[in-house]
Design an enzyme around this catalytic site. Structure first.
Site, PDB file in Angstrom:
ATOM      1  N   GLY A  37       0.881  -1.057  -0.007  1.00 24.00           N
ATOM      2  CA  GLY A  37      -0.172   0.050   0.044  1.00 24.00           C
ATOM      3  C   GLY A  37       0.936   1.285  -0.067  1.00 24.00           C
ATOM      4  N   PRO A  38       0.284   2.309  -0.299  1.00 22.04           N
ATOM      5  CG  PRO A  38      -1.083   3.963  -1.179  1.00 22.04           C
ATOM      6  CD  PRO A  38      -1.199   2.496  -0.632  1.00 22.04           C
ATOM      7  N   PRO A  39       2.383   4.761   1.148  1.00 27.42           N
ATOM      8  CG  PRO A  39       4.600   6.022   0.724  1.00 27.42           C
ATOM      9  CD  PRO A  39       3.396   5.543   0.102  1.00 27.42           C
ATOM     10  CB  THR A  78      -2.043   2.927   3.969  1.00 28.20           C
ATOM     11  OG1 THR A  78      -1.024   2.042   3.706  1.00 28.20           O
ATOM     12  CG2 THR A  78      -2.355   3.933   2.659  1.00 28.20           C
ATOM     13  N   GLY A  79      -0.757   2.568   7.229  1.00 29.55           N
ATOM     14  CA  GLY A  79      -0.801   1.811   8.393  1.00 29.55           C
ATOM     15  C   GLY A  79      -0.304   0.363   8.209  1.00 29.55           C
ATOM     16  CB  THR A  94       4.394  -0.117  10.561  1.00 27.86           C
ATOM     17  OG1 THR A  94       5.316  -0.142   9.312  1.00 27.86           O
ATOM     18  CG2 THR A  94       5.308  -0.596  11.751  1.00 27.86           C
ATOM     19  CD  GLU A 109      -4.917  31.189  -8.047  1.00 32.85           C
ATOM     20  OE1 GLU A 109      -5.708  30.152  -8.130  1.00 32.85           O
ATOM     21  OE2 GLU A 109      -3.708  30.927  -8.417  1.00 32.85           O
ATOM     22  CG  HIS A 160      -7.178  28.198 -12.013  1.00 35.14           C
ATOM     23  ND1 HIS A 160      -6.779  27.283 -13.141  1.00 35.14           N
ATOM     24  CD2 HIS A 160      -5.925  28.685 -11.565  1.00 35.14           C
ATOM     25  CE1 HIS A 160      -5.805  27.315 -13.193  1.00 35.14           C
ATOM     26  NE2 HIS A 160      -4.994  27.915 -12.287  1.00 35.14           N
TER      27      HIS A 160
END
Length: 642
Positions: free
Chosen positions: A211-213, A215-216, A218, A435, A438
């Site tokens: 998973g991506p850094p 995300t839990g 560990t 801005e 946009h």
């Protein structure tokens, strides 16, 4: 969900206390000797060295006041000069039986020299011996320690946490219910291996968390150990690799041997891509014998231990594409569990976990906070709660409000506000128009994400202003119309500059880069151009994000004609998006003027204020932005036509 890499728990030393260095007995003796020498040097007057004949001459002249006669020397004091202390002297003694009679006739007080006391003997004889022994033993211990460290290089550096040290359960993990459900089987097996295997089933030898850094991953591994109540051996993949060939393989063997002794237990290897990277991924000349030996040893140990013994290997990585295929085959890492970014319901659960330690305003709707944070990971949400609490503390509030969370989202997404940066009136005007372009294009384009806020306050990331858009719901698929709408919004700032000033600025540099990347993805990856067709060209030659970052770039597999067609299609998408944005702003020229002027005055506009200004509602200051005449504002293929 708490942070992926939470505060590490250090193993408790034997005895449960903190280990402290104790002063040695040798160090105390050294300090005592130094103190004695210093006192002697300070207290003792200078001593004059005399010959024996010189001593007799001083005695005959009456200058000697007292004498101490020893076996081998004569020492005493001479009469001092007026206002000064006695002058001490020492002389070697010769055989002179008449010395005592001579001293008696001269009236000089004399005495014999006796041996020193116990302290003098200790300081004179024992202390030097003790110091020599202490220094020699210290040198021997240092040499033995260096030898031990060399012999222990191959030992595992895994940190072992007992059940009471883990202190993490599934109750501390939120937003990843699917991953927790899959890991429940691991917990059941570790609690009762015999019952779990009564039908002949076996547990996976290895479980890979992907998973991506943030995300839990560990945290999930520690929660498995906490739920099962077994030791937890944690090590990072980079700790296996050293400059000496063979040390990594030795540490792998030591790790699995330690796990067999502590079974049932969990081995957790974080960032396993540092250890299990695909062999030969560095190219022909980039091979690393040490890394390959370490990986080969890991593969052998994965085949050599039986899961029935209660040893489960968990590993985590955010780059599974870099792992060696032999590591991922069945029988080694049998199961891969994806720990992805949480959805809206998962974010609410994570916010509840972290909000438990923060004083919130009564009635605060965490679902509204979750709606502001699509794409946030558990680590991002933990940081968001902390930033909101810090903001509420700075303004002296009694609790964290929804506005505090909104400010925290802006800080995380756009960076901290830099109100000390002073822009010239012309720069503020260009930024406000940019801005506003946009925002108005986003309001007028179907399928575009809603605008939450527009600001011209410079931010720490280098932007002079920003337009904050947040989707109303989590999206996993985007249509071609939605992507084209996103292109129009990205180019809305450039279009506003063309409409208002007939001039271009460098403020659109980041917008152009993002729009170009999106257009190339549409053409090369998603097959959204009729001319180029449905073939996928992304990732060829390492051009886009899909290419393996470590492999040698592959040769381009499409022709120059196809490359020309791709470039033409990308340019067409960007030109059409810019023309559409210019047409929308031409149609709403007065709205552009009103909103830009209001943004200059207030610096920040919410969605409601922006919509009111665009519609001409409310108390809005008359516009002062200079806009070019409509007759001169015609854009074709991105260029001004007079």
């Amino acid at each position: 969900m708490a942070l992926d890499d939470g505060p590490s728990t250090r193993p408790t030393p034997p005895g449960g206390g903190t280990q402290r260095s104790r002063p040695s007995f040798g160090a105390a003796l050294v300090l005592l000797a130094l103190a004695y020498l210093v006192v002697q040097l300070i207290a003792s007057p200078p001593v004059t060295r005399l010959t024996y004949s010189g001593f007799l001459a001083q005695l005959d002249s009456g200058h000697v006041t007292r004498v101490t006669v020893g076996e081998n020397r004569v020492r005493g004091a001479l009469k001092p000069a007026p206002g000064r202390r006695d002058t001490l002297f020492v002389a070697n003694r010769v055989a002179d039986p008449a010395l005592a009679d001579t001293l008696r006739r001269r009236g000089v007080a004399f005495d014999g020299e006796t041996r020193g006391g116990v302290l003098a003997s200790v300081l004179t004889w024992v202390l030097p011996l003790v110091l020599m022994v202490w220094l020699w033993s210290g040198i021997a211990r240092r040499a033995a320690g260096e030898a031990t460290s060399v012999l222990g290089l191959g030992r595992s550096r895994a940190r072992v946490y007992a059940e009471k040290d883990t202190r993490v359960t599934f109750a501390d993990v939120a937003g990843v219910d699917e991953a927790k459900a899959e890991l429940q089987e691991i917990v059941a097996f570790l609690r009762d291996p015999a019952r779990f295997g009564r039908l002949g089933a076996r547990m996976p030898r290895g479980v890979l968390l992907v998973g991506p850094p943030g995300t839990g991953k560990t945290l999930l591994a520690r929660a498995v150990a906490g739920e099962a109540g077994v030791p937890f051996l944690s090590i990072n993949g980079s700790e296996f690799v050293e400059m000496f060939v063979g040390l990594g393989a030795a540490r792998v063997r030591s790790l699995f041997e330690q796990a067999r002794q502590d079974a049932p237990c969990i081995i957790f290897i974080d960032e396993i891509d540092a250890l299990g990277r695909a062999r030969g991924s560095g190219g022909v000349s980039g091979a690393n014998d040490e890394k390959e030996q370490t990986l080969n040893q890991l593969l052998a140990d994965l085949d050599g231990f039986s899961p029935e013994r209660g040893v489960v290997l968990l590993a985590a990585t955010n780059r599974p594409e870099t792992l060696d295929p032999a590591l991922l085959r069945a029988g080694r890492f049998d199961r891969q569990i994806v720990v992805d970014r949480p959805d809206r319901a998962g974010r609410v659960q994570i916010l509840r976990v972290h909000a438990g330690s923060v004083r919130m305003e009564p009635g605060l709707d965490l679902d509204a906070v979750a709606a502001l944070t699509p794409g946030f990971t558990g680590a991002d949400l933990a940081n968001l709660v902390n930033e909101a609490a810090l903001g509420a503390t700075r303004r002296g509030a009694q609790g964290v409000t929804l506005d505090d969370f909104g400010v925290a989202v802006e800080r995380i997404v756009a960076g901290a506000a830099r109100k000390t940066r002073v822009l010239s009136p012309r720069e503020r005007e260009i930024t406000a128009v940019h801005e506003t372009g946009h925002a108005l294009v986003a309001l007028a384009t179907p399928g575009a994400d809603p605008v939450q806020k527009v600001s011209i306050i410079p931010r720490s990331i280098g932007a002079l202003g920003y337009t904050l858009q947040r989707p109303v719901e989590d999206r996993y698929i985007a249509t071609r119309a939605e992507l084209r709408a996103r292109l129009s919004v990205l180019l809305g700032g450039r279009a506003a500059e063309l409409v208002a000033f007939q001039e271009l600025s460098t403020g659109a540099a980041d917008d152009l880069a993002r729009a170009t990347e999106l257009a190339r993805e549409m053409v090369m990856r998603y097959g959204m151009d009729d001319t180029v067709g449905n073939a996928v060209y992304a990732g060829q030659g390492g051009e886009l994000a899909g290419a393996h970052p470590l492999m040698i770039p592959e040769p381009r597999v499409y022709s120059q004609q196809t490359a020309r067609e791709i470039d033409t299609a990308v340019g067409t998408l960007l030109r059409e998006a810019l023309d559409g944005a210019v047409a929308q702003l031409e149609h709403g020229r007065e709205a552009l003027e009103r909103c830009a002027r209001l943004l200059i005055e207030r610096e920040t506009l919410t969605r409601e204020e922006l919509e009111a200004a665009a519609a001409g509602r409310g108390d809005v200051t008359p516009p002062r932005v200079v806009v070019a005449p409509a007759a001169a504002r015609r854009v074709s293929r991105g260029e001004l036509v007079p």
